[in-house]
Design an enzyme around this catalytic site. Structure first.
Site, mmCIF file in Angstrom:
data_model
loop_
_atom_site.group_PDB
_atom_site.id
_atom_site.type_symbol
_atom_site.label_atom_id
_atom_site.label_comp_id
_atom_site.label_asym_id
_atom_site.label_seq_id
_atom_site.Cartn_x
_atom_site.Cartn_y
_atom_site.Cartn_z
ATOM 1 N NE ARG A 169 -6.965 6.945 12.093
ATOM 2 C CZ ARG A 169 -7.365 8.407 11.539
ATOM 3 N NH1 ARG A 169 -9.110 9.008 11.329
ATOM 4 N NH2 ARG A 169 -7.390 9.045 10.009
ATOM 5 C CD GLN A 199 -2.247 -1.006 2.818
ATOM 6 O OE1 GLN A 199 -2.399 -1.990 3.721
ATOM 7 N NE2 GLN A 199 -3.195 -0.139 3.327
ATOM 8 C CD GLU A 216 -9.064 3.552 7.616
ATOM 9 O OE1 GLU A 216 -9.236 4.773 6.965
ATOM 10 O OE2 GLU A 216 -8.659 2.457 8.325
ATOM 11 C CD GLU A 239 -0.383 3.061 6.817
ATOM 12 O OE1 GLU A 239 -1.605 2.880 6.879
ATOM 13 O OE2 GLU A 239 0.106 4.972 7.119
HETATM 14 N N1 LUZ Z 1 -2.852 5.573 8.296
HETATM 15 C C1 LUZ Z 1 -1.765 6.207 8.704
HETATM 16 C C2 LUZ Z 1 -3.800 5.084 8.508
HETATM 17 O O1 LUZ Z 1 -0.768 6.002 8.931
HETATM 18 N N2 LUZ Z 1 -2.213 7.858 9.997
HETATM 19 C C3 LUZ Z 1 -3.701 7.506 10.021
HETATM 20 O O2 LUZ Z 1 -4.114 8.200 10.139
HETATM 21 C C4 LUZ Z 1 -4.403 6.376 9.465
HETATM 22 N N3 LUZ Z 1 -5.456 6.215 9.636
HETATM 23 C C5 LUZ Z 1 -6.333 5.087 9.032
HETATM 24 C C6 LUZ Z 1 -5.631 4.312 8.278
HETATM 25 N N4 LUZ Z 1 -4.748 4.251 8.128
HETATM 26 MO MO1 MOS Z 2 -5.288 1.198 6.222
HETATM 27 S S1 MOS Z 2 -5.581 1.102 8.364
HETATM 28 O O1 MOS Z 2 -3.926 1.050 5.466
HETATM 29 O O2 MOS Z 2 -6.473 2.755 6.013
#
Ligand code: LUZ
Ligand code: MOS
Length: 754
Positions: free
Chosen positions: A304, A191, A703, A226
């Site tokens: 978060r 990602q 999400e 990610e």
């Molecule tokens: N990824 C990130 C995320 O690096 N920062 C965020 O605030 C976030 N929020 C949702 C999903 N991925």
């Molecule tokens: Mo994310 S939890 O890779 O938006």
């Protein structure tokens, strides 16, 4: 517009990492992972593995030319174990062989001598030992302690939520190909192409410019790629660097399950205080996050949870503290919702507890505390364009909530062996990366002389149809037929310094950048057209208009004309979300461009002889803003809801106290299939103006709907309590059939079982 990939998907022609043709001479990699969860790595016996015919080389930490480090937020994650191992499956050595089978066979022959160290698998235990990833953080507003003194009722409790396996259909993997001068081209299922590029450059000790990352599409990411893709990419890149040969590694499902991090399990304490009129006057909570063995993204995930601790309620006195706890499990990571769902589960548990003790419906408390326009969140941001109440009342009216409640009550009085439960789950989710600097993106557009168009952005297609949306953006801004447009792979040499496709913000950020690029090109084309037809000229539907009269000059001819006038037909644009800011020293600011709201009503039926259950219906009113693609957005919402239901009901992620994953296969880790999906799934698109910070006012969708799944937990709880009002059920998700069964017969039958 349908998903632009549907044709090639259905024909099996879409290219994923493992479908890319391999170059002659490609080697295959396999990791030897730690057999224990914590210990001193004393020695490695590679002899048998090395002597296996077809094995070319085995790499260890000593072979790393740059830094043995891939930690993004904190440098606490080595690529290959050197002194200690910190979780079962932690990579220790990388076998390179002529075939995948040989690599796996040889990896199984490696022996490690490891001096045992104590294994911690519980976040609260880690906190007691002081094993924290970062110092604890507290967000607060008002004075919760003082406010409790003015509450008419106060309830305290514990709420635990489990981890969740991403279970992307496509496992993690990467393929590195050597280029000249030590450069490497790397295909990765990630990602975050730039995150991979940075990690590889760091490990190899070379500049990022020497590493090119290319991504066609992913078979799902859900947050697991990610940061989670960096490790596998860095491993194959290391091998390519050392051997100057192409190297590929695509994980087997069981390797992926065992070695990769998941959604963070949380264990939390809460205390909630209400007034007589059911206003939540005070709320405190402490979150113990199981971060696993290294930081990865855990501090951001925890942040978060703190942001979303109030879900969609206005709470004037609130204090929430989060501990990110280091345990000996694979490093837990981003997962759709990114800590938001974990924080929301706790406030919903607190409300359920209060309702149960007061003998009222949770909905009475929920509805009495919804956020209103102009209310301040505990982090200082003011709710603007707040749709919380609008969504609630629309859902309650549209689906006739009072009737649904009466029907459940009537069913339950008339049935002994089946009980129904109902819950309402309102949501509120902030859109923007909580790290301000990540809220940027860029796009590159080429208009070719034949009128065809190539677009590149930093967005990674992972099944969420972002490519379809990008084509829509370009087609709309340039007023052309989408068939003219090709979307390129996501590549770091075309689009540098990308933020990961994450945080639900990919279409907003990349779409806005693309919009800017297209608008600039449009201006240039209009200048050419106006030179011919005068100042009132416009361009639409691929034709030049003078006032409202078609000129007969079409797109192709205009492009060629512009080219002959030596006009620049390429544009690169950059977008950065304006207006967001946050000060972590006071934990106040305006971190989100906007919020997404919605309300779901969830109905379940429990078979009280078996403990099994069905989700009968999920009825939703959701704030999509001005959806730019209702097919795609509905699909995103449906998928997120089912994924959320899975997390809350059946996905039972288990490690034993040695840190070994017990739910290590799809035979013992159950995710929702078509039979466990809701029998009825209604999603109403609420008519709202959307937000100007959303692309074409089409609000982010990836999400937020996942959190509707939390309602299923409370619906099941209500059904169990309808059968056994005495049941004292812990707040301990997921609500598996086993837990339902234990709850149904708590107290009553347990003595007779003994
Ligand atoms: N990824 C990130 C995320 O690096 N920062 C965020 O605030 C976030 N929020 C949702 C999903 N991925
Ligand atoms: Mo994310 S939890 O890779 O938006």
């Amino acid at each position: 517009m349908k998903n632009i990939d549907s044709y090639s998907h259905v024909r099996g022609e879409s290219l994923y990492l493992d479908d890319l043709p391999v170059v002659q001479g490609t080697l295959y990699a396999c990791v030897f992972g730690s057999p224990v969860a914590h210990g001193h790595l004393r020695s490695l016996d590679l002899t048998d593995a090395q002597n296996t015919p077809g094995v070319v080389r085995i790499l260890t930490a000593h072979d790393i030319p740059g830094e043995n480090q891939i930690g993004g937020i904190i440098p606490d994650e080595v690529l290959l174990a050197d002194e200690t191992v910190d979780f079962q499956g932690m990579p220790i050595a990388l076998v390179l062989a002529e075939t995948e089978e040989i690599a796996r066979l040889a990896a199984a022959k490696i022996r490690a001598e490891i001096g045992p160290l104590p294994v911690v698998t519980d976040p609260r235990e880690a906190a007691v030992l002081g094993h924290l990833i970062v110092p604890p953080r507290t967000f607060q507003t008002g004075d919760a302690d003082a406010a409790f003194a003015h509450c008419d009722s106060i309830f305290e409790g514990l709420a635990d939520s489990g981890g969740q396996e991403h279970l992307y259909l496509e496992t993690q993997g990467a393929y590195a190909v050597p280029l000249e001068n030590g450069n490497i081209r790397l295909f990765s299922s990630t990602q975050g192409p730039t995150a991979v590029q940075r990690a590889v450059a760091r490990v190899l000790g070379v500049g990022m410019h020497k590493i090119e990352i290319d991504v066609t599409r992913l078979g799902g990411g859900f947050g697991g790629k990610e940061d989670g893709a960096n490790l596998w990419a860095a491993l194959v890149a290391l091998a390519t660097h050392c051997l100057r040969r192409p190297v590929k590694y695509v994980l087997h499902r069981m390797e992926d399950l065992r070695m990769t991090g998941k959604r963070h399990p949380y264990s939390s304490d809460f205390k909630i205080g209400l007034t007589k009129d059911l206003k939540i006057r005070a709320y405190t909570a402490t979150f113990y996050q199981d971060a696993g063995a290294s930081a990865d993204l855990s501090p951001a995930v925890l942040e978060r949870s703190l942001f979303h601790a109030n879900n969609t309620y206005f709470i004037p006195n609130l204090r929430v503290t989060g501990y990110s706890c280091r345990t000996n499990l694979p490093s837990n990571t981003a997962f759709r919702g990114f800590g938001g769902p974990q924080g929301m589960f706790v406030i919903e548990s607190a409300i359920a507890k209060a309702a149960e003790e007061l003998g009222i419906r949770a909905t009475d408390i929920q509805q009495a505390n919804l956020l209103h326009e102009g209310d301040a969140f505990h982090y200082g941001q003011i709710a603007e364009g707040c749709e919380a109440e609008h969504c609630w009342t629309d859902a309650a009216d549209r689906y006739d909530l009072p009737r649904l409640q009466r029907e459940v009550d009537a069913f339950n009085s008339g049935n002994q062996h089946h009980k129904k439960g109902l819950a309402v789950m309102p949501i509120c989710f902030g859109i923007s990366f909580t790290k301000k600097w990540m809220n940027q993106a860029s796009a590159l557009v080429h208009l070719y002389t034949d009128g065809s168009i190539g677009i590149s952005t930093g967005a990674v297609e992972m099944g969420q149809c972002v490519n379809t949306k990008m084509v829509q953006v370009a087609a709309r801004c340039l007023s052309v037929n989408p068939a003219r447009i090709k979307i390129e792979t996501t590549n770091t040499t075309r689009i540098a310094n990308t933020s990961p496709s994450a945080a639900s913000a990919t279409s907003d950020l990349n779409g806005k950048a693309l919009q800017l690029a297209c608008e600039t090109l449009m201006e240039r084309l209009l200048t050419v057209a106006r030179g011919k037809f005068g100042p009132t000229t416009s361009l639409r539907d691929e034709q030049v208009y003078q006032n409202d009269t078609p000129t007969g000059l079409f797109w192709n001819e205009l492009i060629l004309e512009a080219y002959q006038q030596r006009v620049n037909l390429s544009e690169h644009a950059h977008y950065a979300t304006p207006g967001i800011h946050y000060d972590p020293t006071i934990e106040k600011g305006h971190p989100f461009a906007y919020h997404v709201y919605g309300t779901a009503i969830i109905g379940v039926t429990v078979d009280c002889r078996r403990g099994t259950y069905t989700v009968d219906s999920v009825k939703v009113t959701h704030d999509f803003g001005q959806s730019m693609n209702t097919i795609v957005d509905r699909g995103q919402a449906e998928g997120a809801i089912v994924q959320g239901l899975g997390w809350m009901t059946m996905e039972d992620l288990r490690y034993n106290t040695d840190g070994r994953l017990l739910s290590n296969a799809l035979s013992n880790y159950k995710i929702p299939d078509i039979y466990s999906a809701p029998k009825e799934l209604d999603i109403h698109f609420l008519e709202t103006v959307g937000s100007e910070w959303a692309i074409f006012r089409s609000k982010a969708v990836g999400e937020p709907p996942l959190m509707y799944g939390i309602g299923a937990y409370f619906a099941l709880r209500n059904a169990v309590r309808a059968f056994n009002p005495q049941a004292e059920l812990p707040f301990d998700a997921p609500m598996t059939p086993e837990k339902v069964l234990l709850g149904l017969y708590a107290r009553e039958t347990q003595p007779s079982l003994v």
